[in-house]
Design an enzyme around this catalytic site. Structure first.
Site, PDB file in Angstrom:
ATOM      1  N   THR A  10       0.818  -1.212   0.000  1.00 23.80           N
ATOM      2  CA  THR A  10       0.000   0.000   0.000  1.00 23.80           C
ATOM      3  C   THR A  10       0.852   1.263   0.000  1.00 23.80           C
ATOM      4  OG1 THR A  10      -1.748  -1.166   1.207  1.00 23.80           O
ATOM      5  CG2 THR A  10      -1.853   1.240   1.188  1.00 23.80           C
ATOM      6  N   LYS A  13       7.583   3.968   2.515  1.00 26.02           N
ATOM      7  CA  LYS A  13       8.116   4.941   3.471  1.00 26.02           C
ATOM      8  C   LYS A  13       9.638   4.879   3.444  1.00 26.02           C
ATOM      9  CE  LYS A  13       5.294   3.046   6.439  1.00 26.02           C
ATOM     10  NZ  LYS A  13       4.609   2.576   7.640  1.00 26.02           N
ATOM     11  N   GLY A 103       8.048 -12.586   4.410  1.00 22.20           N
ATOM     12  CA  GLY A 103       8.115 -11.185   4.021  1.00 22.20           C
ATOM     13  C   GLY A 103       9.111 -10.452   4.898  1.00 22.20           C
ATOM     14  N   SER A 104       9.949  -9.606   4.298  1.00 23.04           N
ATOM     15  CA  SER A 104      10.973  -8.921   5.087  1.00 23.04           C
ATOM     16  C   SER A 104      10.370  -7.892   6.038  1.00 23.04           C
ATOM     17  CB  SER A 104      12.029  -8.279   4.187  1.00 23.04           C
ATOM     18  OG  SER A 104      11.447  -7.419   3.236  1.00 23.04           O
ATOM     19  N   ASP A 105       9.127  -7.447   5.789  1.00 29.55           N
ATOM     20  CA  ASP A 105       8.459  -6.562   6.740  1.00 29.55           C
ATOM     21  C   ASP A 105       8.146  -7.308   8.033  1.00 29.55           C
ATOM     22  OD1 ASP A 105       6.613  -8.175   5.384  1.00 29.55           O
ATOM     23  OD2 ASP A 105       5.029  -6.664   5.410  1.00 29.55           O
ATOM     24  N   ARG A 106       7.697  -8.555   7.904  1.00 28.97           N
ATOM     25  CA  ARG A 106       7.419  -9.378   9.087  1.00 28.97           C
ATOM     26  C   ARG A 106       8.709  -9.697   9.843  1.00 28.97           C
ATOM     27  NH1 ARG A 106       4.659 -14.511   7.095  1.00 28.97           N
ATOM     28  NH2 ARG A 106       4.520 -14.912   9.341  1.00 28.97           N
ATOM     29  N   ASP A 124       0.245  -7.120  12.883  1.00 31.41           N
ATOM     30  CA  ASP A 124       0.461  -5.995  11.964  1.00 31.41           C
ATOM     31  C   ASP A 124      -0.762  -5.831  11.066  1.00 31.41           C
ATOM     32  OD1 ASP A 124       1.348  -4.077  10.177  1.00 31.41           O
ATOM     33  OD2 ASP A 124       3.292  -5.019   9.832  1.00 31.41           O
ATOM     34  N   THR A 127      -1.778  -4.475   4.518  1.00 27.71           N
ATOM     35  CA  THR A 127      -2.594  -4.987   3.424  1.00 27.71           C
ATOM     36  C   THR A 127      -3.127  -6.368   3.793  1.00 27.71           C
ATOM     37  OG1 THR A 127      -1.211  -3.765   1.873  1.00 27.71           O
ATOM     38  CG2 THR A 127      -2.617  -5.471   0.954  1.00 27.71           C
TER      39      THR A 127
END
Length: 248
Positions: A10, A13, A103-106, A124, A127
């Protein structure tokens, strides 16, 4: 100076921090609007003072956008960037899942909370709505369920009688009209999903956890959950910043 970026489905940043972890500047763009031109324009503003970048690190779940960023930083600003999963993180975290498929965000969320003494469940609201489990220094994996806003948009786009709705917290379970009924269904439905998943994790692992909420809708669900809740909307960026200093 350190350049830290979170590339989501989405939003994109990018943050500029100094050596003392102080935020100097921040860029936020809609991921589906990112172009080489928009990146160059925004990075020019961020890096206009000829700031020396010691390290640029990103977590990304959208490879094509990361490629654009990597190309722009290298060719326009002579800055080499790296994606989180390219780093050797074995001294920081014991990853008990298939690293290629997480996922690298997780992973960054997990890194942000690791303290080698407590257990955490990170929820989290992105999306997708994700749950990740950390035991001391071990990342054990988690759960991916449909995102709240994505599900809501899918419903309103497919059901002609349901208008576009912005989710809000509600007190009463019974809706008196379509808008109230949909809000109640999503608010209490997702509250039930979150409680059910967290309870299942606790029961199957037989451990106590600190519960961390992050993402845009995290504040809506804090009061409905029967746990002590911590909210950190910058968790993903904090995880990357932590890695920068631990691997510097």
């Amino acid at each position: 100076m350190f350049l830290i970026g979170d590339i989501g489905n989405t939003d994109l940043k990018i943050c500029l921090f100094n050596k003392n972890k102080k935020l100097i500047k921040k860029i936020k763009l809609k991921s589906n609007k990112v172009t080489n031109i928009s990146l160059t324009k925004n990075l020019n503003l961020m890096l206009s003072k000829k700031r020396k970048i010691n390290k640029a690190i990103f977590c990304s779940v959208v490879p094509k956008i990361y490629k654009k960023i990597k190309y722009t930083l290298k060719n326009k600003f002579k800055i080499r960037s790296i994606e989180l999963k390219e780093l050797n993180l074995s001294k920081i975290v014991d990853i008990r899942v298939n690293k290629k498929q997480i996922g690298s965000d997780r992973l960054s969320n997990a890194l942000a909370v690791i303290d080698n003494k407590n257990n955490y469940i990170v929820v989290d609201f992105g999306t997708a709505t994700t749950f990740d489990v950390v035991m001391k220094n071990k990342y054990l994996g988690g759960i991916i369920s449909p995102g709240v806003n994505l599900s809501l948009k899918t419903l309103t786009s497919k059901a002609s009688m349901i208008p576009d709705i912005k989710l809000k917290s509600v007190k009463k379970i019974l809706g008196k009209n379509t808008l109230e009924a949909v809000r109640s269904g999503f608010y209490w439905g997702y509250s039930g999903l979150i409680i059910g998943v967290i309870n299942k994790i606790i029961n199957q692992t037989n451990k106590k956890y600190k519960i961390i909420l992050t993402g845009g809708l995290s504040h809506l669900f804090k009061k409905t959950l029967p746990y002590k809740i911590y909210i950190n909307r910058n968790l993903t960026i904090n995880g990357l910043l932590k890695v920068v200093h631990l691997t510097n």
